[in-house]
Design a protein around this motif. Sequence first.
Motif, PDB file in Angstrom:
ATOM      1  N   GLU A   1     -68.442  -5.272   6.046  1.00 16.01           N
ATOM      2  CA  GLU A   1     -68.149  -5.215   7.478  1.00 16.01           C
ATOM      3  C   GLU A   1     -66.648  -5.119   7.717  1.00 16.01           C
ATOM      4  N   ALA A   2     -65.865  -5.880   6.951  1.00 14.86           N
ATOM      5  CA  ALA A   2     -64.410  -5.850   7.114  1.00 14.86           C
ATOM      6  C   ALA A   2     -63.842  -4.489   6.729  1.00 14.86           C
ATOM      7  N   ALA A   3     -64.361  -3.904   5.656  1.00 19.43           N
ATOM      8  CA  ALA A   3     -63.865  -2.600   5.214  1.00 19.43           C
ATOM      9  C   ALA A   3     -64.188  -1.516   6.233  1.00 19.43           C
ATOM     10  N   GLU A   4     -65.400  -1.535   6.787  1.00 21.85           N
ATOM     11  CA  GLU A   4     -65.761  -0.557   7.804  1.00 21.85           C
ATOM     12  C   GLU A   4     -64.897  -0.723   9.052  1.00 21.85           C
ATOM     13  N   ALA A   5     -64.663  -1.982   9.442  1.00 22.71           N
ATOM     14  CA  ALA A   5     -63.918  -2.251  10.676  1.00 22.71           C
ATOM     15  C   ALA A   5     -62.457  -1.813  10.571  1.00 22.71           C
ATOM     16  N   THR A   6     -61.897  -1.860   9.379  1.00 20.74           N
ATOM     17  CA  THR A   6     -60.484  -1.517   9.205  1.00 20.74           C
ATOM     18  C   THR A   6     -60.275  -0.106   8.678  1.00 20.74           C
ATOM     19  N   GLY A   7     -61.364   0.657   8.542  1.00 21.57           N
ATOM     20  CA  GLY A   7     -61.241   2.055   8.161  1.00 21.57           C
ATOM     21  C   GLY A   7     -60.917   2.305   6.704  1.00 21.57           C
ATOM     22  N   LEU A   8     -61.255   1.368   5.823  1.00 23.61           N
ATOM     23  CA  LEU A   8     -60.994   1.555   4.405  1.00 23.61           C
ATOM     24  C   LEU A   8     -62.025   2.486   3.779  1.00 23.61           C
TER      25      LEU A   8
ATOM     26  N   THR B   1     -67.340   3.036   1.795  1.00 16.00           N
ATOM     27  CA  THR B   1     -67.699   2.937   3.207  1.00 16.00           C
ATOM     28  C   THR B   1     -68.188   4.301   3.694  1.00 16.00           C
TER      29      THR B   1
END
Length: 242
Positions: free
Chosen positions: A22-29, A111
């Motif tokens: 979820e964090a990776a998707e939210a920050t565009g990684l 992602t």
Amino acid sequence: MTELAWLGVLRHGQSSGNVAAEAAEATGLDVIDIPERDADVPLSRLGQEQAEAVGRWFTDLARQDRPEVAVVSPYLRTRQTAELALADLAIPTVVDERLRDRELGVLDLLTSGGVTNRLPDEAVRRRRLGKFYYRPPGGESWADVLLRLRSLLRDLRTDHPDGRVLLVGHEAIVLLVRYLVESLSEADLMDVVRANTVANCSISVWRRDGAVLRPELFNHVEHLHAEGVPPTRQEDVRAEPV
């Protein structure tokens, strides 16, 4: 073949991988930062609390509404969920590799944006084939997972006639068991997928009516609310937009 009396599917509690994805998707990684292989991703602390809440819910049920046997994915997060949720039931628990999550092959840890950026040809092929039939190199399609689930359900009906069986698995397992038990079409299944994100530690239940299993609960989380434990609706570690 005698039908089961009751079939339940419990998705595992929130995992550290769910949080990282979820964090990776939210920050565009492009890549999800998970040190373990997928099979070794553990529950988060909240995921443990969710599994414990399921256990309290099970013990409050009437005996005829409780599972008699549990079949569990070999992945760590599902085994931890089962240990916590079934601690007070004293029922047989079997690990079965046919319940493992879908294998992603070259898409592992990417992602949605990562697939587009790093494997653009695969992104195009996935859009053309669709979620049901797309098989990433080295991985599985949903249709592949269905083959092993058909085998598992056939064995369960043979080994536990009139039994109450709980499966402890993953988001895709919940959806694909529903596809099999309710004889859905691909289009029906995609409608379900678009309308629902399967919650961590949600329970889905089918109960026998005559010769068939009828849906009773799907993606049910009231047991979490009753225990004051927040439900989470985070996808497993996969780059899979609908």
